[in-house]
Structures are given as C-alpha cells and as structure tokens.
Scaffold this motif. Sequence first.
Motif, short mmCIF file in Angstrom:
data_model
loop_
_atom_site.label_atom_id
_atom_site.label_comp_id
_atom_site.label_asym_id
_atom_site.label_seq_id
_atom_site.Cartn_x
_atom_site.Cartn_y
_atom_site.Cartn_z
N LYS A 129 2.51 6.05 -10.25
CA LYS A 129 2.05 4.71 -10.59
C LYS A 129 3.17 4.68 -11.75
CE LYS A 129 -1.59 2.07 -12.05
NZ LYS A 129 -3.45 1.92 -12.06
N SER A 130 3.52 5.43 -12.23
CA SER A 130 3.77 5.90 -13.57
C SER A 130 5.52 5.00 -13.57
CB SER A 130 3.95 7.28 -14.20
OG SER A 130 4.91 6.88 -15.45
N ARG A 152 -1.60 -4.05 -10.04
CA ARG A 152 -2.43 -4.98 -8.68
C ARG A 152 -1.75 -4.36 -7.13
NH1 ARG A 152 -0.16 -9.77 -11.25
NH2 ARG A 152 0.34 -9.80 -9.30
N ILE A 153 -0.95 -3.11 -6.97
CA ILE A 153 -0.63 -2.70 -6.01
C ILE A 153 -1.24 -1.53 -5.94
CG2 ILE A 153 1.64 -1.13 -4.97
CD1 ILE A 153 3.12 -2.53 -6.86
N TRP A 154 -2.13 -1.17 -4.08
CA TRP A 154 -2.64 0.09 -3.69
C TRP A 154 -2.12 0.76 -4.13
CZ3 TRP A 154 -7.07 -1.00 -0.96
CH2 TRP A 154 -8.28 -1.92 -0.99
N LEU A 155 -2.00 1.66 -4.52
CA LEU A 155 -1.55 3.12 -4.95
C LEU A 155 -2.72 3.77 -4.91
CD1 LEU A 155 2.48 3.40 -6.92
CD2 LEU A 155 0.68 5.32 -6.39
N LEU A 207 1.14 -1.40 -0.04
CA LEU A 207 -0.16 0.16 0.07
C LEU A 207 0.73 1.44 0.25
CD1 LEU A 207 -2.72 1.18 0.90
CD2 LEU A 207 -2.22 0.98 3.36
N ALA A 208 0.55 1.99 -0.97
CA ALA A 208 1.52 2.80 -0.90
C ALA A 208 0.58 4.78 -1.54
CB ALA A 208 2.74 3.35 -2.56
#
Length: 201
Positions: free
Chosen positions: A68-69, A81-84, A55-56
């Motif tokens: 995210k980029s 699929r990462i909680w960002l 989680l970020a």
Amino acid sequence: MNSLLTGLNKEQQQAVQHTEGPLLILAGAGSGKTKVLTVRIAHLLAQGVNPYEILAITFTNKAAKEMKSRVEGLVGDVANRIWLSTFHSFCAKFLRFELNNFLGYNSNFTIYDTSDSQAVIKAALKALNLDDKYYPVGAMIAAISDEKNKLLFASDFRKQARDFYQQKVADVYEYYERELRKNNALDFDDLLLVAVKLLQS
C-alpha cells in the motif's frame, strides 16, 4: 507511462503491461515481484481502470502495508480506494458486505480469536463427556482448522471420518460449528471458508 517502466527489465515490463486474461509470474525472493505488482496497479489506473475494480492480496499485514505504501508513492490518495489487503482482511470485508442469512450468518458477525475458540472447544469436550487428555483442546482446534482449510464443514468431515477418534473429532467440530453459528461468530479459518462457499454459491 514510460516513467513507470523505468528500472524494470523486459519481462517485468511485459508483466506490468499485460491486461487481458490471467498472468502467472514465478519469481524468487528479492526479484522485484512487489515492485512489478505496484507498477502494474499504477499502470491499470493510468489505463482508466476504477480503483474499486483492483484487488491485490498478500499473505501478511506487513506485506500489505508495504504494498500500500509503494502504491501510494506512485498514485497518491487513490490508493485508499483499491482493495489491497491480506486474504483474511479481504474475506472479512467481503463478508461484511455480502453475508446475509448465508448458512445462518449475517453481516454483523463477531470474529473469534484463539482464546474464544478454546473456550468453545472446552465446553464441547465437557458437553460430549470427552477427556481432554485424549482429546486435547489444541489438537481439536488444529484438526478442525485442517478440515476448514480443506473447505470442509463439520458434516462433510463426518462423512469422511474413518475411525472412532475421527468420529469424536467430528462430534467436537459439529458442536463447535453449531455454537459459532448460534452466536453469529466466525473464526479466522471461517473467514476464508465461508467466503469461498459464498462465492461458489
């Protein structure tokens, strides 16, 4: 792995490779915090951490998109699929998964924007027979927002109200809160408040 650390100084490399327990990094603007975070995420993935376990969170949509980029540039599609996200976006998503009859809400809640909130406050002032010259809509919204950011619901605020004006603000807050719950609606401050209260419970 060594290629991930290229271009990082010793302290940044230590931050990227730290995996046990909390880590606090204090650094000024332009010092490479986002780079360290993105490389740290790539490092965790390389260590076998499931992307769903990362989680970020950032403050702004712009910062979230940038992070995210950068993560996508390092790890590819797994970044999806990462909680960002921002705090509000994370809390909204979390509540969609977990909010089930908590405080009378359910997971298909509506999110009220400023104009929705203003309409409810105007209705509250009318129902409570309060003059908006003495209790301006904007001031009522700001007062309620302040209390929500202190993690206080209307009943908590009422207990602390010290004078006649604050008692009237508490009346407006209670009306506002009741209407939102009746309509299964949360405002932006509620996203944080209700998520924190749900996690605490």
